[in-house]
Enzyme design. Structure first.
Site, PDB file in Angstrom:
ATOM      1  N   GLN A  29       0.831  -1.194   0.000  1.00 23.54           N
ATOM      2  CA  GLN A  29       0.000   0.000   0.000  1.00 23.54           C
ATOM      3  C   GLN A  29       0.871   1.252   0.000  1.00 23.54           C
ATOM      4  O   GLN A  29       0.599   2.217  -0.712  1.00 23.54           O
ATOM      5  CB  GLN A  29      -0.876  -0.003   1.263  1.00 23.54           C
ATOM      6  N   HIS A  77       2.358   3.078  -3.165  1.00 23.21           N
ATOM      7  CA  HIS A  77       1.503   3.838  -4.087  1.00 23.21           C
ATOM      8  C   HIS A  77       1.832   5.321  -4.092  1.00 23.21           C
ATOM      9  O   HIS A  77       1.882   5.957  -5.135  1.00 23.21           O
ATOM     10  CB  HIS A  77       0.023   3.702  -3.675  1.00 23.21           C
ATOM     11  N   GLU A  93     -10.462   1.917   3.151  1.00 22.10           N
ATOM     12  CA  GLU A  93     -10.674   1.496   1.759  1.00 22.10           C
ATOM     13  C   GLU A  93     -10.439  -0.020   1.633  1.00 22.10           C
ATOM     14  O   GLU A  93     -11.274  -0.743   1.123  1.00 22.10           O
ATOM     15  CB  GLU A  93      -9.692   2.272   0.866  1.00 22.10           C
ATOM     16  N   HIS A  94      -9.264  -0.473   2.098  1.00 21.97           N
ATOM     17  CA  HIS A  94      -8.945  -1.901   2.113  1.00 21.97           C
ATOM     18  C   HIS A  94      -8.812  -2.363   3.560  1.00 21.97           C
ATOM     19  O   HIS A  94      -8.134  -1.714   4.356  1.00 21.97           O
ATOM     20  CB  HIS A  94      -7.595  -2.178   1.438  1.00 21.97           C
ATOM     21  N   ASP A 114      -6.499  -6.027  -6.254  1.00 22.74           N
ATOM     22  CA  ASP A 114      -6.151  -4.993  -7.227  1.00 22.74           C
ATOM     23  C   ASP A 114      -6.230  -5.535  -8.648  1.00 22.74           C
ATOM     24  O   ASP A 114      -6.554  -4.812  -9.582  1.00 22.74           O
ATOM     25  CB  ASP A 114      -4.715  -4.496  -6.993  1.00 22.74           C
ATOM     26  N   HIS A 170     -53.362  19.647  -7.242  1.00 18.69           N
ATOM     27  CA  HIS A 170     -53.063  18.213  -7.131  1.00 18.69           C
ATOM     28  C   HIS A 170     -54.371  17.442  -6.902  1.00 18.69           C
ATOM     29  O   HIS A 170     -54.627  16.420  -7.539  1.00 18.69           O
ATOM     30  CB  HIS A 170     -52.096  17.942  -5.975  1.00 18.69           C
TER      31      HIS A 170
END
Lengths: 426, 426
Positions: free
Chosen positions: B255, B258, B323-324, B357, B416
């Site tokens: 991770q 990145h 996220e993960h 991924d 209406h």
């Protein structure tokens, strides 16, 4: 008088129907200051804004059980029954939207899946004043309740005597709202976004509001999620010569009475119907309580478009992507599969749009301004979120290890490759 | 060295883990000007920006069939097989997300339903340069194709010799992308939003990009729909004493490589594991090609949090909403139902995050920065929209007419009410 045009391939629909948008520019700074102030001073700021804007000096923000009981005691009993009936219909329809988790079993004990969880805390804004609608409460709270949200927090501005309209409290209780607070405007959106001493922070805010509320929702978006910023309401009616001009005109006017910017559009294959509807609009406008609003809407935003074929009418409708679409034709189910872009579709001659506003069951919070090309009616989906999961066994990982390493190395992410290869080092 | 902290009830998680965000402030004006220019001058502006930013003078923007064929001829055959394998897995998983229309039949011939339609035209942004990933193409295009989108338009910046990386073209063709254009940056987002002579206007734009692309997506949002604006990537690993520190460290580093702002967090009940992972990180960091990036990420954004119980670890994870999420424990399925907020969950000791991924099947486009509290992995749902429909017979309408009128009148919307009552006038 409504404007009537004949359709041709060269007609620039986008120009002809230039849709109005609400303007938010003027309130930008005001709203920003309110948000900051509530973030900083919490409840204290809420009490002050409520005094300033709603003209009432509250001691507590939360609606008590006694107040809710009193609302049940005082509400018109016939209205109470209608609210219950509407609630049950909305619940029945939205329960069909509930989705299940799924799991995919593969070789070597590998499994993959998707888990549905409710958004734990949601906020529901309900306008006060002349737009205080119990139907709004039901349409927003019921799908949240069905989704399984743990805390459904409603905010709504108090009247000047410090109370909330009984029909709103009753609708909230019936729909399963957990807590109700007497606060409105941008200050209530701030409270739901940041939390205060009294009001819990939520993860998503839904519900319609005036320009201050809409601007506040725009500004807090990202911090929390929001449903949508609605534009003016719209109806498009596709009608053939089987349609009754009196009914078509009444349906167009039910939309027009909402707002001067509301748009009512008739697309028809029948010249005769077009003429008769135009005439009926003039007759019926004079009979309306909200004549002034409806007349401005019809004369500025209204249109009748005459086409040669029903397919042309459908093409126009798909291009406009209306919030409400009425199919006032003899064979509505035949047309249904040709409709690509529309919020809610009202089929045949006995399904006027207000049925959907109140009690048929489907949601009345719908995509406006052509956004039906890419968005949907409010639903249970708006109150859940998904997580995926992946389980690999040792054998499963071994089988694909070279592929992961190849892919990762081709993308230059060698630490990605190593997270796999490290597991097979001696 | 990574920072290790002991968990206590008083720990201010939000402060301790203050998540980084990408900063967009500097590019605001540049992007606004590019958007306006492309809206006004179309293709001409696109050619000029491509010359300026990508250093290549193109004659046409669209990738030809010959270029795609050449990509298949020149691509590494082993990589081609991996891309196909990955595509098939992604397709299999996402096909389970497909939803059916439903219809509810009621008394008196009344029926209600929900219709699913694909978003007709979607745009897919694929970064170029060092972040040109065929996995991005697959993860975005496959769900769009399964949803039934009629036009899937991909844009990606050309290299300085005017070509596109073969692996991107191959992945696009395999995934069912309809047309590919050599244009990147904010100018490509403008082209997809407004349309140009060459590039069709779409209704929704998905895919990751640099800050110019992200800012452009923010700015066109409303005009078109977008997927999300992703923050820095994150992994949170919950580990008990059954976890292998070598593997855990390798996963954290996958991770960290990145981005310097990427966050790698270990939450563990084992002090011993915490110490061993910290040590392993130092050892393995030195072995990485992207050591510099990963080291900054680990030292500034990385954390090890030691808890007393697994339930505390889960509480932290639900609060962070990563996220993960890796569950590096002996009994991952036992914990699964306790996870409320997470993008994708990687179960057990043999499921390193890079599996997800590339090729396990679930999507790798996931909610970052805590937005898993209210949003979901990219899925087929992102490429469809729903319409509801309502059909009432004359008898059905008659049965509810008084209720609609009562509800409408209680809300002060008499036009209406009239749309119903007009249908029963003699």
């Amino acid at each position: 008088m409504i404007k009537t045009i004949e359709y041709s391939e060269n007609l620039n629909l986008e120009k002809e129907l230039a849709r109005s948008q609400f303007s938010y520019d003027d309130v930008n700074e005001t709203v920003e200051n309110i948000l900051k102030d509530v973030k900083k001073r919490g409840d204290k700021a809420l009490f002050e804004y409520t005094k300033k804007f709603d003209k009432v000096d509250l001691k507590t923000l939360e609606v008590s059980e006694e107040e809710i009981q009193k609302a049940f005691d005082t509400i018109d009993k016939e209205l109470l029954e209608v609210i219950k009936y509407s609630h049950d219909n909305i619940k029945l329809f939205h329960e069909k939207q509930v989705r299940n988790n799924f799991i995919v079993k593969k070789e070597n004990g590998v499994s993959l899946g998707q888990i549905i969880n409710p958004i734990e805390k949601v906020g529901l804004y309900v306008p006060g004043g002349t737009a205080a609608y119990p139907s709004t409460v039901l349409m927003n709270a019921v799908p949240a309740k069905i989704a399984g949200c743990k805390e459904i927090i409603m905010v709504t501005p108090p009247t000047s005597d410090g109370t909330i309209l009984p029909s709103l409290l009753v609708a909230a209780k019936i729909a399963g709202v957990d807590r109700i607070f007497k606060v409105g405007g941008a200050q209530s959106i701030a409270a739901l976004s940041y939390g205060t001493e009294s009001i819990p922070k939520v993860y998503k805010i839904v519900g319609p509001g005036n320009i201050y509320v809409a601007m506040a929702k725009k500004m807090v978006y990202g911090e929390v999620s929001i449903d949508m910023i609605a534009g003016p309401s719209e109806v498009l009616i596709i009608a053939d010569d089987s349609a009754n001009p009196v009914h078509v005109a009444a349906d167009l006017l039910s939309q027009a009475e909402h707002d001067k910017l509301a748009a009512s559009i008739l697309v028809t294959t029948s010249k005769e119907l077009a003429e008769n509807v135009a005439e009926q609009l003039e007759i019926q406008l004079k009979e309306l309580e909200r004549e002034e609003i409806a007349r401005v809407s019809i004369e500025t935003q209204g249109r009748i478009i005459v086409t040669k074929t029903i397919d042309e009418a459908i093409k126009i409708s798909n291009e406009i992507a209306p919030e409400h679409l009425e199919l006032a034709v003899s064979n509505p189910f035949e047309l249904l599969t040709k409709i690509k872009n529309a919020g809610s579709i009202f089929m045949g001659h006995n399904t006027p749009e207000p049925l959907g506003d109140y009690l048929a069951g489907p949601n009345h919070t719908l995509p406006t301004s052509g956004t039906a090309k890419f968005s949907s009616p409010l639903s249970v989906d708006d109150f859940i979120k998904k997580s995926s999961f992946i389980y690999y066994s040792k054998e499963g990982l071994e089988e694909v290890k070279d592929k992961v390493i190849k892919f990762a190395e081709s993308e230059g992410l060698t630490a990605h490759a190593r997270s796999v290869s490290k597991r097979f080092e001696k």
